[in-house]
Write an enzyme that holds these catalytic residues in place. Structure first.
Site, PDB file in Angstrom:
ATOM      1  N   PRO A  15      19.218  -0.756  59.543  1.00  0.00           N
ATOM      2  CG  PRO A  15      18.193   1.342  59.503  1.00  0.00           C
ATOM      3  CD  PRO A  15      19.524   0.660  59.315  1.00  0.00           C
ATOM      4  N   GLY A  16      16.140  -2.489  59.150  1.00  0.00           N
ATOM      5  CA  GLY A  16      15.178  -3.025  58.181  1.00  0.00           C
ATOM      6  C   GLY A  16      13.783  -2.697  58.676  1.00  0.00           C
TER       7      GLY A  16
ATOM      8  CB  CYS B  31      -4.520 -27.255  54.773  1.00  0.00           C
ATOM      9  SG  CYS B  31      -5.072 -28.810  55.427  1.00  0.00           S
ATOM     10  CD  GLU B  32       0.916 -26.249  58.058  1.00  0.00           C
ATOM     11  OE1 GLU B  32       1.309 -26.330  59.242  1.00  0.00           O
ATOM     12  OE2 GLU B  32       1.625 -26.460  57.066  1.00  0.00           O
TER      13      GLU B  32
HETATM   14  N1  LLP Z   1      21.566  -6.671  59.427  1.00  0.00           N
HETATM   15  C1  LLP Z   1      21.688  -8.012  59.473  1.00  0.00           C
HETATM   16  C2  LLP Z   1      22.994  -8.612  59.256  1.00  0.00           C
HETATM   17  C3  LLP Z   1      20.555  -8.806  59.709  1.00  0.00           C
HETATM   18  O1  LLP Z   1      20.694 -10.120  59.758  1.00  0.00           O
HETATM   19  C4  LLP Z   1      19.301  -8.194  59.896  1.00  0.00           C
HETATM   20  C5  LLP Z   1      18.095  -8.990  60.131  1.00  0.00           C
HETATM   21  C6  LLP Z   1      19.218  -6.792  59.819  1.00  0.00           C
HETATM   22  C7  LLP Z   1      20.377  -6.057  59.593  1.00  0.00           C
HETATM   23  C8  LLP Z   1      17.935  -6.026  59.972  1.00  0.00           C
HETATM   24  O2  LLP Z   1      17.337  -6.187  61.202  1.00  0.00           O
HETATM   25  P1  LLP Z   1      16.040  -5.307  61.572  1.00  0.00           P
HETATM   26  O3  LLP Z   1      16.478  -3.869  61.636  1.00  0.00           O
HETATM   27  O4  LLP Z   1      15.050  -5.518  60.507  1.00  0.00           O
HETATM   28  O5  LLP Z   1      15.609  -5.836  62.867  1.00  0.00           O
HETATM   29  N2  LLP Z   1      12.029 -12.451  59.939  1.00  0.00           N
HETATM   30  C9  LLP Z   1      12.212 -11.954  61.299  1.00  0.00           C
HETATM   31  C10 LLP Z   1      13.383 -11.007  61.390  1.00  0.00           C
HETATM   32  C11 LLP Z   1      14.685 -11.608  60.920  1.00  0.00           C
HETATM   33  C12 LLP Z   1      15.810 -10.624  60.950  1.00  0.00           C
HETATM   34  C13 LLP Z   1      17.042 -11.190  60.316  1.00  0.00           C
HETATM   35  N3  LLP Z   1      18.123 -10.269  60.235  1.00  0.00           N
HETATM   36  C14 LLP Z   1      10.903 -11.291  61.744  1.00  0.00           C
HETATM   37  O6  LLP Z   1       9.944 -11.274  60.979  1.00  0.00           O
HETATM   38  O7  LLP Z   1      10.814 -10.817  62.877  1.00  0.00           O
END
Ligand code: LLP
Length: 430
Positions: free
Chosen positions: A286-287, A354-355
Site C-alpha cells: 500500500p502507498g 501559466c496553464e
Molecule cells: N505497488 C506497485 C508496483 C505500484 O506500481 C504502486 C503504484 C503501488 C504498489 C502503490 O499503489 P497505491 O497503494 O498507492 O495505490 N500517481 C497516481 C498513482 C500512481 C500509482 C502507481 N503505482 C495518483 O496520484 O493517483
C-alpha cells in the site's frame, strides 16, 4: 464535510493533530505541506492488524513512490514496514530510512543494468518484468558472484474501476508478463544459474474503491502459485501489490477499510495456498492508503477575481500537487482560517502556473474569500510532493511533520538558488 479524526475545527481554524494550520502557515510560510506522523502510524497499524489477525506471515511494503520523504519512511520502517521501490533512488531512500534489504522489492518495467546491479549488491529481491530482463539480471548477478532472488510481475489482465492512467493490470498495460506465460517464465528462471525465483508479484492499479477486484487478483495469483509449486518453485512470498483507495470525496465516496480488504482477499488467499500446499509470506504494497490523508497542502489566496466565474488565485498549483491536472482528481478544500463559516460562494481554486489546466479545485462552495485567506487542500500525502516539479521557475515548498505537541521541518523549502544549482554553463558560453 466529514473529517478524519486527526482534522478538527477549533475557534474557526482548521487543526491537524491538534496544531493550528493558521499558525503553521505563519511560522513556515506558504505553500506548505503538513503531515501528521501519528495518523500514518494509525493507518499502518490498522492495515497490518486486519491482515495479521487472519494470517501470521504478513509483510507490508510501503510503496515509496507515494511519498519519498525520509522522515515518513523512517516512521514506517520503525513500524516494521519494508518498501516497494521503483528506482535506484527509492532503493537507497528505503535503506537510508532503516528498512532492511530483505524487506524491499525492486519493481519496475524498465530497469537499467546499473539498477539491477545495485539491487543485487544490496541483496534486494527483484520483481522481473520480462524475459529479457531475466537474462540481463542473470548476467549481472553472475558478474557480481551472487544469486539474485526474484519474483515475476504477473499481468493478470484485470479491468479495475479506477482512472485508466492508474490501472496497471489490464491486458494492454505495459506492466508484467501475461498470466498465461508465467509458468514458462519460471521454468526459464529455474534454468538460470544466478537467479532464484522465490516469489510472485502483481499490482492491479491504484485508487480502487471496491475490494472485489483484489479478490479476483488473489484468485489468479494463487492459481498460478499452485501450478508453480508443481514445477518445483518454492514460493517464499506472494505479493498482491497495493491499490486500496481512499475517499477523496469525503461525503460520497465509499471508504473500504483494510478489514473489508482482508474479508475479501484472505479467504481466497488462504484457500488457495492450502490447495497448493504452500505457506508463503503474504506481501502487500500500500502507498496511498497509508499516507494520503495524513497530509494537507496549505496555500494562501493571492487574489480573488470575478470573471465568468469566481476564481481564487492561490500560491500552490500543479507544480506542487499535479493530481487534479493529471487525473482530474478531486481533493477536498477547506478555508483553514474560516473553517466554520457558511459555504456561500462558488469558487474555482487556481494555482500560479501559466496553464489553463492549473486548477486545484473547480466550482466549490466556500466562504467568501479575500486575499490572505488560507486554503487547506486535503489528502495530499500520496503522490503530492512526490510528483512535484520546479515548473515555471518555482522552488518547491517546505514540508513539516507534526507529532504529539511537536512540529518540525522534514524538508526545507527550496530557494531561488536551488533552481540553478544543478545547471552547468557550456564551455562556449563562458
Ligand atoms: N505497488 C506497485 C508496483 C505500484 O506500481 C504502486 C503504484 C503501488 C504498489 C502503490 O499503489 P497505491 O497503494 O498507492 O495505490 N500517481 C497516481 C498513482 C500512481 C500509482 C502507481 N503505482 C495518483 O496520484 O493517483
Amino acid at each position: 464535510m466529514k473529517l478524519p479524526s486527526h482534522l478538527t475545527i477549533q475557534n474557526g481554524h482548521l487543526h491537524i493533530a491538534g496544531h493550528d494550520c493558521v499558525s503553521l502557515a505563519e511560522t513556515y510560510g506558504t505553500p506548505l505541506y503538513v503531515t501528521s506522523e501519528d495518523r500514518i502510524r494509525d493507518r499502518f497499524r490498522n492495515y497490518h492488524q486486519a491482515l495479521s489477525s487472519r494470517y501470521s506471515q504478513i509483510q507490508v511494503l510501503f510503496a515509496a513512490k507515494a511519498n519519498g520523504n525520509l522522515a515518513i519512511m523512517r516512521v514506517l520502517a520503525q513500524l516494521g514496514a519494508g518498501a516497494d521501490v521503483f528506482s535506484s533512488g527509492e532503493l537507497l531512500l528505503a535503506l537510508e530510512a532503516g528498512m532492511p534489504a530483505k524487506k524491499l522489492l525492486y519493481n519496475g518495467s524498465s530497469k537499467t543494468k546499473n539498477d539491477l546491479a545495485l539491487a543485487v549488491q544490496h541483496g534486494v529481491k527483484i520483481s522481473v518484468d520480462s524475459l529479457d530482463e531475466l537474462h540481463q539480471l542473470d548476467g549481472v548477478a553472475r558478474k557480481a558472484g551472487k544469486i539474485a532472488e526474484i519474483s515475476f510481475r504477473v499481468n493478470p489482465a484485470l479491468e479495475v474501476p479506477t482512472h485508466p492512467k492508474i490501472a496497471t493490470g489490464l491486458a494492454t498495460s505495459k506492466f508484467g508478463i501475461p498470466y498465461d506465460r508465467i509458468p514458462a517464465a519460471y521454468k526459464e528462471a529455474l534454468s538460470c544459474k544466478n537467479v532464484k525465483p522465490v516469489g510472485i508479484h502483481c499490482h492491479i492499479g491504484s485508487q480502487i474503491l471496491e475490494v472485489e477486484p483484489f479478490a479476483r487478483a488473489a484468485e489468479v495469483m494463487v492459481r498460478i502459485a499452485c501450478e508453480l509449486s508443481g514445477l518445483g518453485v518454492n514460493l517464499e512470498f506472494l505479493d498482491l501489490g497495493g491499490g486500496l483507495g481512499i475517499p477523496y470525496h469525503h461525503d460520497s465516496d465509499p471508504a473500504p477499510t483494510p478489514e473489508d480488504y482482508a474479508n475479501a482477499v484472505m479467504p481466497v488467499f488462504l484457500a488457495g495456498i492450502k490447495a497448493a500446499g504452500i505457506t508463503p509470506e503474504l506481501w502487500i504494497e500500500p502507498g496511498r492508503f497509508l499516507v494520503a490523508d495524513s497530509t494537507l497542502l496549505l496555500t494562501r489566496v493571492n487574489s480573488v477575481k470575478s470573471a465568468h466565474k469566481r476564481f481564487a488565485n492561490v500560491d500552490a498549483g500543479f507544480n506542487l500537487l499535479i493530481r487534479p491536472a493529471m487525473y482530474d482528481a478531486y481533493h477536498e478544500v477547506i478555508v483553514a482560517n474560516h473553517a466554520d463559516a457558511p459555504l456561500i460562494t462558488e469558487y474555482t481554486v487556481t494555482g500560479p502556473i501559466c496553464e489553463t489546466g492549473d486548477i486545484l479545485a473547480a466550482d466549490r462552495k466556500l466562504p467568501e474569500l479575500a486575499s490572505g485567506d488560507l486554503i487547506a487542500v486535503l489528502d495530499a500525502g500520496a503522490y503530492g510532493y512526490a510528483m512535484s516539479s520546479q515548473y515555471n521557475g518555482r522552488p518547491r515548498c517546505p514540508e513539516v511533520l507534526v507529532h504529539g505537541n511537536e512540529v518540525a521541518l522534514m524538508r526545507r523549502g527550496e530557494t531561488l538558488a536551488d533552481l540553478t544549482c544543478s545547471m552547468v554553463r557550456p564551455p562556449w558560453q563562458q
